[in-house]
Design a protein around this motif. Sequence first.
Motif, PDB file in Angstrom:
ATOM      1  N   LEU A 225       3.192   6.939  14.037  1.00 12.73           N
ATOM      2  CA  LEU A 225       3.549   7.270  12.862  1.00 12.73           C
ATOM      3  C   LEU A 225       4.851   6.049  12.071  1.00 12.73           C
ATOM      4  O   LEU A 225       3.986   6.478  10.971  1.00 12.73           O
ATOM      5  N   LEU A 226       4.942   5.720  12.955  1.00 11.90           N
ATOM      6  CA  LEU A 226       5.741   4.370  12.499  1.00 11.90           C
ATOM      7  C   LEU A 226       4.595   3.632  11.765  1.00 11.90           C
ATOM      8  O   LEU A 226       4.900   2.608  10.195  1.00 11.90           O
ATOM      9  N   ALA A 227       3.792   2.663  13.085  1.00 14.24           N
ATOM     10  CA  ALA A 227       2.206   2.141  12.340  1.00 14.24           C
ATOM     11  C   ALA A 227       1.802   2.894  11.037  1.00 14.24           C
ATOM     12  O   ALA A 227       1.651   1.502   9.744  1.00 14.24           O
ATOM     13  N   ASP A 228       1.849   4.088  11.316  1.00 17.80           N
ATOM     14  CA  ASP A 228       1.481   4.537   9.994  1.00 17.80           C
ATOM     15  C   ASP A 228       2.046   4.643   8.230  1.00 17.80           C
ATOM     16  O   ASP A 228       1.782   3.981   6.984  1.00 17.80           O
ATOM     17  N   GLU A 229       3.097   4.717   8.242  1.00 20.06           N
ATOM     18  CA  GLU A 229       4.979   4.682   7.381  1.00 20.06           C
ATOM     19  C   GLU A 229       4.226   3.383   7.282  1.00 20.06           C
ATOM     20  O   GLU A 229       3.840   2.870   5.797  1.00 20.06           O
ATOM     21  N   ILE A 230       4.511   2.653   7.785  1.00 18.66           N
ATOM     22  CA  ILE A 230       4.516   0.613   7.113  1.00 18.66           C
ATOM     23  C   ILE A 230       3.040   0.532   7.038  1.00 18.66           C
ATOM     24  O   ILE A 230       3.146  -0.553   5.658  1.00 18.66           O
ATOM     25  N   GLU A 231       1.897   0.769   7.178  1.00 22.34           N
ATOM     26  CA  GLU A 231       0.999   0.805   6.961  1.00 22.34           C
ATOM     27  C   GLU A 231       0.885   0.776   5.168  1.00 22.34           C
ATOM     28  O   GLU A 231       0.413   0.338   4.174  1.00 22.34           O
ATOM     29  N   MET A 232       1.321   3.034   5.088  1.00 21.74           N
ATOM     30  CA  MET A 232       1.733   3.157   3.832  1.00 21.74           C
ATOM     31  C   MET A 232       2.776   2.100   2.706  1.00 21.74           C
ATOM     32  O   MET A 232       1.882   1.824   1.458  1.00 21.74           O
ATOM     33  N   LEU A 233       3.438   1.653   2.773  1.00 19.71           N
ATOM     34  CA  LEU A 233       4.663   0.963   2.337  1.00 19.71           C
ATOM     35  C   LEU A 233       3.477  -0.513   1.740  1.00 19.71           C
ATOM     36  O   LEU A 233       4.061  -0.642   0.870  1.00 19.71           O
ATOM     37  N   HIS A 234       2.767  -0.957   2.503  1.00 21.33           N
ATOM     38  CA  HIS A 234       2.283  -2.329   2.675  1.00 21.33           C
ATOM     39  C   HIS A 234       1.653  -1.954   1.299  1.00 21.33           C
ATOM     40  O   HIS A 234       0.940  -2.374   0.418  1.00 21.33           O
ATOM     41  N   LYS A 235       0.663  -1.230   1.349  1.00 15.34           N
ATOM     42  CA  LYS A 235      -0.398  -0.403   0.590  1.00 15.34           C
ATOM     43  C   LYS A 235      -0.305  -0.077  -1.045  1.00 15.34           C
ATOM     44  O   LYS A 235      -0.440  -1.022  -1.945  1.00 15.34           O
ATOM     45  N   LYS A 236       0.742   1.233  -0.554  1.00 17.68           N
ATOM     46  CA  LYS A 236       1.589   1.213  -2.286  1.00 17.68           C
ATOM     47  C   LYS A 236       2.443   0.579  -2.692  1.00 17.68           C
ATOM     48  O   LYS A 236       2.213   0.681  -3.900  1.00 17.68           O
TER      49      LYS A 236
END
Length: 485
Positions: A225-236
């Motif tokens: 879940l934290l990896a997914d959140e970091i991906e969101m921060l990177h893309k968005k």
Amino acid sequence: MKILIINPPHLSIGSRMAKEHLPPLGLLSIAGPLIDAGHEVKLLDADYYFLKNSQVVSQIITHEPDAIMLGHSGSTSAQPIINDITNAVRIIDPRIKIIIGGVFPTYHWQQILEQNPQIDYIVCGEGEEITLNLITALAKGGCLENTKGLAFKLNGVPIKTAPAENIKNLDAFRVAWELMDGYNYTYWGKRKAVVIQFSRGCPYPCTYCGQSLFWKKWRHRDPQLLADEIEMLHKKYGVEVINFADENPSSNPKAWRQFLEALIAKKMKLILVGSIRADNIVRDAEFLHLYKQAGFERFLLGIENYDEVVLERIKKAGTVSKDKQAIQLLREHGILSMATYVVGFGEERTRDFYNSLRQLLSYDPDQVQLLYVTPHKWTPYFEDVKDKEIILTDQRKWDYKHQVMATKYLQPWIVIIYVKLIEIIMQTRPSALKRLFFHKEARLRSAMRWYTRIGRRVWFWELYQFFFVTKLTKEKITMTEFWVQ
């Protein structure tokens, strides 16, 4: 309710010199649950703009909030500023509910409430659930005496309710990243950046640190879940740099490895920086390549002192051999090491500074940061130094970069000269200069140059502040006497 969360302006030398800022993770963490519960929440990051207190007050009044919440990661040194801001707000608009939180208020709640009648509520401990329960009770007119984790005045007397339990599931409350809109948060050379926590707490009993006391128990986020959140921060949001706020994210090696692997699978170009224990680096030697693949560029290692007796007394639970080995292992895997060294744990003489320099040279870290011991009243270490005299009574400068305690054998001006000499010798020694200019990785050369530029400005600024601005007290005031004023 209409809520304004405020990151107050701070006097930290580092944040002023770097001209870069990271988002206030603690405040954004509190905001997420409030927004999800239907409250209108906005962020005023006065530290980002380094607003004057009067400007902060003016903006608060303009927002016309029902409640304001103030907190800062440097809560000890920020508290006097918070007191001044909230006092001015109360005079202008008595209707606004004033709520504060953080490590310092959690432990100094009684003193704060007695000396600052304008403050209505103090959130004691982890803020997400406590703050949500407080705002819910205020909105509904409920009884606050049954709301855990609060301090406030009842019939004019400061009281503290039953302590709140630890948040068992750190993924249960989201961070309100959307409140970053309007702020260009950067780090590591003007790259878009955020602060993240993989874990909270620390299982080690270092006497000078309050992490294990405040967070009580070490817990970690779900790795995926934290990896997914970091991906969101990177893309968005275009985030490139992740600064880990954890004291020691790798306490659980299995979970930590799962997180690294989950992040690697995303194939993002990220820069990761954080703090870690040297012995954990040694422990993880077989999968340090995953640290590098995930994007780690630098780790801060708390060396603290050269004397094994001192390390034993402060329960650092580290060894010189593992410190050296950790730095070497990081270098072999292309990760920078920053060694932090704390002045003041012992009654240093000239030979102690010489021995400290020798030890740091033998460690051969890529970067160094020298700090001054700053005892907090809630830590076990305070009991060891409570009768010692202090030389700095301006609490706004209790930020680890100013001398606080008097030294028995050396004058303060000699101490800072020794500290500055160690810093310049360490940063200009041949091996450091060689890596600075000729490291095989261009991105690490860039990182070291960025840190060197900031360090150079801070080096001169700290000397100027000490000799021409900071006023050291000539009165004999003990640590205990200072906190009972």
